[in-house]
Design a protein around this motif. Structure first.
Motif, PDB file in Angstrom:
ATOM      1  N   ASN A  35      -1.145  -1.842  54.168  1.00 20.77           N
ATOM      2  CA  ASN A  35      -0.396  -1.850  52.824  1.00 20.77           C
ATOM      3  C   ASN A  35      -1.268  -1.046  51.745  1.00 20.77           C
ATOM      4  OD1 ASN A  35       1.878  -2.741  51.223  1.00 20.77           O
ATOM      5  ND2 ASN A  35       0.381  -3.576  49.842  1.00 20.77           N
ATOM      6  N   ARG A  36      -2.467  -1.352  51.846  1.00 16.62           N
ATOM      7  CA  ARG A  36      -3.552  -0.409  51.017  1.00 16.62           C
ATOM      8  C   ARG A  36      -3.223   0.986  51.353  1.00 16.62           C
ATOM      9  NH1 ARG A  36      -6.770  -3.985  50.690  1.00 16.62           N
ATOM     10  NH2 ARG A  36      -7.627  -3.930  52.605  1.00 16.62           N
ATOM     11  N   LEU A  37      -3.420   1.253  52.706  1.00 20.19           N
ATOM     12  CA  LEU A  37      -3.067   2.696  53.012  1.00 20.19           C
ATOM     13  C   LEU A  37      -1.811   3.313  52.413  1.00 20.19           C
ATOM     14  CD1 LEU A  37      -4.079   5.353  54.468  1.00 20.19           C
ATOM     15  CD2 LEU A  37      -3.418   4.175  56.678  1.00 20.19           C
ATOM     16  N   ARG A  38      -0.886   2.571  52.667  1.00 24.34           N
ATOM     17  CA  ARG A  38       0.574   2.813  52.167  1.00 24.34           C
ATOM     18  C   ARG A  38       0.493   2.955  50.701  1.00 24.34           C
ATOM     19  NH1 ARG A  38       5.447  -0.691  53.452  1.00 24.34           N
ATOM     20  NH2 ARG A  38       4.099  -2.342  52.261  1.00 24.34           N
ATOM     21  N   ALA A  39      -0.220   2.242  49.991  1.00 24.14           N
ATOM     22  CA  ALA A  39      -0.533   2.667  48.611  1.00 24.14           C
ATOM     23  C   ALA A  39      -1.061   3.877  48.355  1.00 24.14           C
ATOM     24  CB  ALA A  39      -1.203   1.340  47.909  1.00 24.14           C
ATOM     25  N   VAL A  40      -2.281   4.032  49.023  1.00 26.61           N
ATOM     26  CA  VAL A  40      -3.059   5.320  48.578  1.00 26.61           C
ATOM     27  C   VAL A  40      -1.846   6.430  48.931  1.00 26.61           C
ATOM     28  CG1 VAL A  40      -4.948   6.812  49.429  1.00 26.61           C
ATOM     29  CG2 VAL A  40      -5.211   4.461  49.122  1.00 26.61           C
ATOM     30  N   ALA A  92      14.554   2.881  50.131  1.00 23.50           N
ATOM     31  CA  ALA A  92      15.349   4.132  49.748  1.00 23.50           C
ATOM     32  C   ALA A  92      14.595   4.848  48.794  1.00 23.50           C
ATOM     33  CB  ALA A  92      16.509   3.300  48.813  1.00 23.50           C
ATOM     34  N   CYS A  93      13.585   4.521  48.033  1.00 26.49           N
ATOM     35  CA  CYS A  93      12.829   5.287  47.239  1.00 26.49           C
ATOM     36  C   CYS A  93      12.042   5.997  48.262  1.00 26.49           C
ATOM     37  CB  CYS A  93      11.904   4.523  46.219  1.00 26.49           C
ATOM     38  SG  CYS A  93      12.842   3.810  44.892  1.00 26.49           S
ATOM     39  N   GLY A 136       4.503   3.450  42.015  1.00 24.70           N
ATOM     40  CA  GLY A 136       4.174   2.417  41.010  1.00 24.70           C
ATOM     41  C   GLY A 136       4.548   0.871  41.647  1.00 24.70           C
ATOM     42  N   VAL A 137       5.539   0.733  42.498  1.00 21.54           N
ATOM     43  CA  VAL A 137       5.476  -0.662  43.178  1.00 21.54           C
ATOM     44  C   VAL A 137       4.374  -0.890  44.266  1.00 21.54           C
ATOM     45  CG1 VAL A 137       6.673  -2.046  44.959  1.00 21.54           C
ATOM     46  CG2 VAL A 137       7.941  -0.978  43.201  1.00 21.54           C
ATOM     47  N   MET A 138       3.824   0.260  44.972  1.00 24.71           N
ATOM     48  CA  MET A 138       2.683   0.147  45.723  1.00 24.71           C
ATOM     49  C   MET A 138       1.477  -0.171  44.850  1.00 24.71           C
ATOM     50  SD  MET A 138       3.891   0.276  48.536  1.00 24.71           S
ATOM     51  CE  MET A 138       2.446   0.070  49.420  1.00 24.71           C
ATOM     52  N   MET A 139       1.260   0.376  43.731  1.00 25.13           N
ATOM     53  CA  MET A 139       0.394   0.308  42.908  1.00 25.13           C
ATOM     54  C   MET A 139       0.275  -1.407  42.453  1.00 25.13           C
ATOM     55  SD  MET A 139      -2.653   1.109  41.233  1.00 25.13           S
ATOM     56  CE  MET A 139      -2.539   2.787  40.881  1.00 25.13           C
ATOM     57  N   TRP A 140       1.295  -1.779  42.212  1.00 24.49           N
ATOM     58  CA  TRP A 140       1.493  -3.223  41.864  1.00 24.49           C
ATOM     59  C   TRP A 140       0.817  -4.069  42.929  1.00 24.49           C
ATOM     60  CZ3 TRP A 140       3.910  -7.271  44.162  1.00 24.49           C
ATOM     61  CH2 TRP A 140       3.705  -8.373  43.369  1.00 24.49           C
ATOM     62  N   THR A 141       1.324  -3.736  44.191  1.00 25.48           N
ATOM     63  CA  THR A 141       0.753  -4.522  45.306  1.00 25.48           C
ATOM     64  C   THR A 141      -0.478  -4.873  45.235  1.00 25.48           C
ATOM     65  OG1 THR A 141       0.857  -2.883  47.102  1.00 25.48           O
ATOM     66  CG2 THR A 141       3.178  -4.004  46.576  1.00 25.48           C
TER      67      THR A 141
END
Length: 153
Positions: free
Chosen positions: A131-136, A56-57, A18-23
């Motif tokens: 960051n986009r790759l981390r989100a995916v 942590a997550c 969810g946080v990565m999607m927000w980014t």
């Protein structure tokens, strides 16, 4: 033992995704369009709030996925948890090697007194791609966790 671990893993993976999607939907579009001084200020503001929450997550989800890959039956759930753990590990590796060093560097800068060569070293393009790759990866890991749960039902 696996029963209490499953909701913990799903919660941690879901929060990370969810946080990565927000980014991608809000944070990155904002950061990529700001003038350099506002970018440095805003990036440092956001990055300082996600530590230690996001690591942590990611660690709880990844370690939990590995544990579930060993502990659960049937084999399809086991493989899905293992794959989710692998994607989580890749996300952590990218974070540690690519994004976290930039976050730390940005926090050392004074937005009102940026280095003269900041335009040449502006990390936004590279940071945004990683960051986009981390989100995916984190969203895919969460989806795999959800699929693994359905394989257990």
């Amino acid at each position: 033992m696996t029963t209490p671990l499953i909701p913990v893993v799903l919660l941690a993976a879901g929060l990370a995704a969810g946080v990565m999607m927000w980014t991608q939907l809000g944070g990155w579009p904002l950061l990529s369009t700001l003038p350099p001084d506002r970018y440095v200020y805003t990036h440092a503001f956001f990055a300082g709030r996600y530590d230690p929450f996001m690591p942590a997550c990611m660690l709880v989800a990844g370690a939990g996925d590995v544990a579930l890959a060993v502990l659960v039956e049937p084999p399809p759930a086991r493989w899905l948890f293992a794959l989710a753990g692998l994607l989580g590990a890749l996300c952590i590796a990218i974070s540690i090697s690519r994004n976290v060093p930039v976050n730390r560097w940005i926090r050392t800068l004074d937005p009102d007194n940026l280095p003269a060569d900041f335009a040449a070293v502006d990390p936004r393009r590279s940071w945004g791609g990683w960051n986009r790759l981390r989100a995916v990866l984190s969203i895919a890991a969460f989806a795999l966790n959800c699929l693994a749960l359905t394989a257990l039902l």
